[in-house]
Every structure is written in structure tokens, then in C-alpha cells.
Write an enzyme that holds these catalytic residues in place. Structure first.
Site, PDB file in Angstrom:
ATOM      1  N   ASN A  10      36.325  38.201  35.758  1.00  0.00           N
ATOM      2  CA  ASN A  10      36.618  36.791  36.025  1.00  0.00           C
ATOM      3  C   ASN A  10      35.367  36.213  36.678  1.00  0.00           C
ATOM      4  O   ASN A  10      35.118  36.437  37.856  1.00  0.00           O
ATOM      5  CB  ASN A  10      37.831  36.679  36.956  1.00  0.00           C
ATOM      6  CG  ASN A  10      38.133  35.233  37.319  1.00  0.00           C
ATOM      7  OD1 ASN A  10      37.480  34.315  36.824  1.00  0.00           O
ATOM      8  ND2 ASN A  10      39.101  35.038  38.191  1.00  0.00           N
ATOM      9  N   TRP A  11      34.602  35.486  35.881  1.00  0.00           N
ATOM     10  CA  TRP A  11      33.338  34.954  36.406  1.00  0.00           C
ATOM     11  C   TRP A  11      33.536  33.717  37.275  1.00  0.00           C
ATOM     12  O   TRP A  11      32.583  33.215  37.860  1.00  0.00           O
ATOM     13  CB  TRP A  11      32.396  34.623  35.234  1.00  0.00           C
ATOM     14  CG  TRP A  11      31.723  35.819  34.652  1.00  0.00           C
ATOM     15  CD1 TRP A  11      31.818  37.110  35.071  1.00  0.00           C
ATOM     16  CD2 TRP A  11      30.811  35.825  33.540  1.00  0.00           C
ATOM     17  NE1 TRP A  11      31.036  37.930  34.288  1.00  0.00           N
ATOM     18  CE2 TRP A  11      30.411  37.166  33.344  1.00  0.00           C
ATOM     19  CE3 TRP A  11      30.310  34.846  32.684  1.00  0.00           C
ATOM     20  CZ2 TRP A  11      29.514  37.538  32.327  1.00  0.00           C
ATOM     21  CZ3 TRP A  11      29.418  35.217  31.677  1.00  0.00           C
ATOM     22  CH2 TRP A  11      29.029  36.550  31.501  1.00  0.00           C
ATOM     23  N   LYS A  12      34.758  33.191  37.299  1.00  0.00           N
ATOM     24  CA  LYS A  12      35.043  31.980  38.094  1.00  0.00           C
ATOM     25  C   LYS A  12      34.024  30.887  37.730  1.00  0.00           C
ATOM     26  O   LYS A  12      33.642  30.791  36.570  1.00  0.00           O
ATOM     27  CB  LYS A  12      35.086  32.321  39.595  1.00  0.00           C
ATOM     28  CG  LYS A  12      36.044  33.502  39.845  1.00  0.00           C
ATOM     29  CD  LYS A  12      36.401  33.733  41.267  1.00  0.00           C
ATOM     30  CE  LYS A  12      37.368  34.916  41.351  1.00  0.00           C
ATOM     31  NZ  LYS A  12      37.829  35.204  42.681  1.00  0.00           N
ATOM     32  N   HIS A  93      46.110  32.307  38.488  1.00  0.00           N
ATOM     33  CA  HIS A  93      45.212  32.871  39.502  1.00  0.00           C
ATOM     34  C   HIS A  93      45.499  32.208  40.850  1.00  0.00           C
ATOM     35  O   HIS A  93      45.802  31.015  40.908  1.00  0.00           O
ATOM     36  CB  HIS A  93      43.749  32.658  39.098  1.00  0.00           C
ATOM     37  CG  HIS A  93      42.816  33.476  39.928  1.00  0.00           C
ATOM     38  ND1 HIS A  93      42.434  33.092  41.200  1.00  0.00           N
ATOM     39  CD2 HIS A  93      42.230  34.671  39.695  1.00  0.00           C
ATOM     40  CE1 HIS A  93      41.645  34.029  41.707  1.00  0.00           C
ATOM     41  NE2 HIS A  93      41.496  34.997  40.814  1.00  0.00           N
ATOM     42  N   GLU A  95      43.640  31.162  43.064  1.00  0.00           N
ATOM     43  CA  GLU A  95      42.809  29.973  43.342  1.00  0.00           C
ATOM     44  C   GLU A  95      43.386  28.739  42.654  1.00  0.00           C
ATOM     45  O   GLU A  95      43.281  27.630  43.168  1.00  0.00           O
ATOM     46  CB  GLU A  95      41.354  30.246  42.916  1.00  0.00           C
ATOM     47  CG  GLU A  95      40.693  31.221  43.892  1.00  0.00           C
ATOM     48  CD  GLU A  95      39.627  32.117  43.293  1.00  0.00           C
ATOM     49  OE1 GLU A  95      39.098  31.799  42.208  1.00  0.00           O
ATOM     50  OE2 GLU A  95      39.326  33.159  43.913  1.00  0.00           O
ATOM     51  N   GLU A 165      46.888  40.780  42.396  1.00  0.00           N
ATOM     52  CA  GLU A 165      45.705  40.379  43.158  1.00  0.00           C
ATOM     53  C   GLU A 165      46.135  39.917  44.558  1.00  0.00           C
ATOM     54  O   GLU A 165      46.440  38.729  44.757  1.00  0.00           O
ATOM     55  CB  GLU A 165      44.974  39.229  42.459  1.00  0.00           C
ATOM     56  CG  GLU A 165      44.418  39.591  41.096  1.00  0.00           C
ATOM     57  CD  GLU A 165      43.161  38.798  40.772  1.00  0.00           C
ATOM     58  OE1 GLU A 165      42.140  39.434  40.500  1.00  0.00           O
ATOM     59  OE2 GLU A 165      43.184  37.560  40.823  1.00  0.00           O
ATOM     60  N   GLY A 171      37.576  38.347  47.150  1.00  0.00           N
ATOM     61  CA  GLY A 171      36.312  37.802  47.663  1.00  0.00           C
ATOM     62  C   GLY A 171      36.035  38.154  49.111  1.00  0.00           C
ATOM     63  O   GLY A 171      35.140  37.580  49.732  1.00  0.00           O
ATOM     64  N   SER A 211      38.299  42.499  45.306  1.00  0.00           N
ATOM     65  CA  SER A 211      37.161  43.290  45.797  1.00  0.00           C
ATOM     66  C   SER A 211      37.024  44.651  45.113  1.00  0.00           C
ATOM     67  O   SER A 211      36.661  45.637  45.762  1.00  0.00           O
ATOM     68  CB  SER A 211      37.233  43.452  47.319  1.00  0.00           C
ATOM     69  OG  SER A 211      37.164  42.182  47.946  1.00  0.00           O
ATOM     70  N   GLY A 232      36.068  40.105  40.104  1.00  0.00           N
ATOM     71  CA  GLY A 232      35.391  38.836  40.344  1.00  0.00           C
ATOM     72  C   GLY A 232      33.915  39.064  40.641  1.00  0.00           C
ATOM     73  O   GLY A 232      33.112  39.303  39.737  1.00  0.00           O
ATOM     74  N   GLY A 233      33.556  39.022  41.915  1.00  0.00           N
ATOM     75  CA  GLY A 233      32.149  39.096  42.343  1.00  0.00           C
ATOM     76  C   GLY A 233      31.342  40.206  41.678  1.00  0.00           C
ATOM     77  O   GLY A 233      30.230  39.966  41.196  1.00  0.00           O
TER      78      GLY A 233
HETATM   79  P1  13P Z   1      36.739  39.535  43.735  1.00  0.00           P
HETATM   80  O1  13P Z   1      36.528  40.748  42.856  1.00  0.00           O
HETATM   81  O2  13P Z   1      35.481  38.737  43.925  1.00  0.00           O
HETATM   82  O3  13P Z   1      37.426  39.887  45.008  1.00  0.00           O
HETATM   83  O4  13P Z   1      37.712  38.543  42.932  1.00  0.00           O
HETATM   84  C1  13P Z   1      38.880  39.050  42.398  1.00  0.00           C
HETATM   85  C2  13P Z   1      39.496  38.016  41.542  1.00  0.00           C
HETATM   86  O5  13P Z   1      39.910  36.966  42.012  1.00  0.00           O
HETATM   87  C3  13P Z   1      39.567  38.293  40.103  1.00  0.00           C
HETATM   88  O6  13P Z   1      40.387  37.378  39.462  1.00  0.00           O
END
Ligand code: 13P
Length: 249
Positions: A10-12, A93, A95, A165, A171, A211, A232-233
Site C-alpha cells: 500500500n503505497w498510500k 483502510h 485512514e 490492521e 506507521g 509496521s 505500507g512504509g
Molecule cells: P505501515 O506498514 O507503514 O505501518 O502501514 C500499514 C498499512 O497501513 C498498510 O495498509
């Protein structure tokens, strides 16, 4: 776990076209023989659909509207995502729930629309820190599963991936321990087995996000009910994402 594991990025809200294409060039040399999904921004989908040709990388989006077309300024439909080569779409998600007020009812409409357009939803669910500390985790998970999967049939559930999640792990660099994650994954599978007939619960992929990184991927992915990851990150760097995708259990 009976199904093949799945690792999704997930590159956001990150990366230019140039950066995204260069990621694919690097990444495809590192990883072979695993099903990988990359979920970039809408602006990158069309270009990446070309870059991933002849690789084992699949394309996913990070959101969609539930209508197919019409007067919804700024929105993108499932039909449009199919048109640029998407096979998956992240829905619900945290977010989106937190910053864009998405409710279980809305997410359910999107899930139904995605399935209708032959897109596989990656449905994200999870509790925040306060809910965990108040022992509300399982109640929250149950409420989300019931609401988000309302009217999703035995036949349709096969095409859904559930991503657990925990919000407090997203994050923050602080992942759920393998035991904490496994406890919730097992609970999700039990909920699915009560709701669906046959092998649906066994065959639904339940992946973990929050994470996940090269240092903790193996211990998380080794748990019996963790069928993959949503990263994500650590998915923004080709080498680091490749390390996660290369974990063999
Ligand atoms: P991180 O891996 O940056 O914690 O993000 C997880 C995420 O929200 C994947 O959708």
C-alpha cells in the site's frame, strides 16, 4: 493455511510516475514466483499496468466509489479501475475510516460494487489503541466483519482478502506481536466459519498489516492464520519490499 500467501504494497500517497516505474524495474529483478499486489496512487495505475507486463506483480487501487459512473466529482469507479488493469482494491483502510469518515455501511456498498466489477477487495479492519486497552478488540472486529460483509455470499467471500490492521501498529514502527496478531486472525477465521458454509473460512486469505518490515515479516508470516501481509512504509523501497516478499515459511 491452505491458500498461497499474498503480499500487498500500500503505497498510500507516495511516488511520481518516474519513481514508480523505477521501483518496478528494480523490484522485478529481486522477486520471482510469488503473488504480489502493488497498490499505488490512481495517477500511477495506467503507467504501471504497462510496467508490470510479463511479471508476477498484480495491480490494486487504494479506494473506489460504489457507483460505476456519473456526477461524482473527483471519484474513481470500479469500472475505471478494471479499465487500467486493476485486479484488487483496498477498501475500508483505517485512514479512509478516520480521515474521510467512511462507515461500515459505505464500505459494504463499495465491497459489493467491487465484486460486481470482478475486483478482489482487500478489506481492512482493526482496532485503535484505546479500544485494545479497553478489551474491545474482538467486539470491534466482529462489528466490522458483520457490517462490511453484509449480504456478501458464500460464493463472493472467496474473492475477498481480509487485512487485519491494528491502527496502533500502522506507521508507528511498533508491530503487533505474532501472538497478538494470530489471536485476532484466528478470531476472524472463526467469525467467517460461522457466517459461511464449506471451506470459505479456511480458504479466505487473512493478511496482516501494521509496521511489517524485513526484520519481523518471517515471524509474523509463520503464524498459522496469517496468510500474507499488507505493507505500507516498508513497501516504498524495492529492496526492502523484496525482502518481505522473499520470506519462505
Ligand atoms: P505501515 O506498514 O507503514 O505501518 O502501514 C500499514 C498499512 O497501513 C498498510 O495498509
Amino acid at each position: 493455511m491452505t491458500t498461497k500467501s499474498l503480499i500487498a504494497a500500500n503505497w498510500k500517497m507516495n511516488k511520481s510516475v518516474k519513481e514508480a516505474v523505477s521501483f518496478i524495474e528494480d523490484f522485478k529483478n529481486y522477486v520471482k514466483d510469488v503473488e504480489i499486489v502493488i497498490c499505488p496512487s490512481f495517477t500511477l495505475l495506467n503507467k504501471l499496468n504497462e510496467s508490470i507486463k510479463n511479471t508476477n506483480i498484480k495491480l490494486g487501487a487504494q479506494n473506489m466509489h460504489f457507483e460505476e459512473k456519473g456526477a461524482f466529482t473527483g471519484e474513481i469507479s470500479g469500472l475505471m479501475l478494471k479499465d487500467v488493469g486493476c485486479e484488487y482494491v483496498i477498501l475500508g483502510h483505517s485512514e479512509r475510516r478516520q480521515y474521510f469518515n467512511e462507515t461500515d455501511e459505505l464500505i459494504n456498498k463499495k465491497i459489493k460494487a467491487a465484486l460486481k466489477n470482478k475486483l478482489k477487495p482487500i478489506l481492512c479492519i482493526g482496532e485503535n489503541l484505546q479500544q485494545r486497552n479497553n478489551n474491545q478488540t474482538m467486539g470491534i472486529i466482529k462489528k466490522q466483519i458483520i457490517g462490511d460483509l453484509n449480504n456478501v455470499s458464500d460464493r463472493e467471500i472467496k474473492n475477498i482478502i481480509v487485512a487485519y490492521e491494528p491502527i496502533w501498529a500502522i506507521g508507528t514502527g511498533k508491530n503487533a506481536t505474532p501472538e497478538q496478531a494470530e489471536e485476532v486472525h484466528k478470531f476472524i477465521r472463526e467469525l467467517l466459519s460461522k457466517k459461511y458454509n464449506g471451506n470459505a473460512a479456511k480458504n479466505t486469505r487473512i493478511i496482516y498489516g501494521g509496521s511489517m518490515k524485513p526484520e519481523n515479516a518471517k515471524e509474523l508470516l509463520s503464524m498459522p492464520d496469517i496468510d500474507g501481509g499488507l505493507v505500507g512504509g516498508a513497501s516504498l523501497d524495492a529492496k526492502s519490499f523484496a525482502k518481505i516478499c522473499s520470506v519462505r515459511i
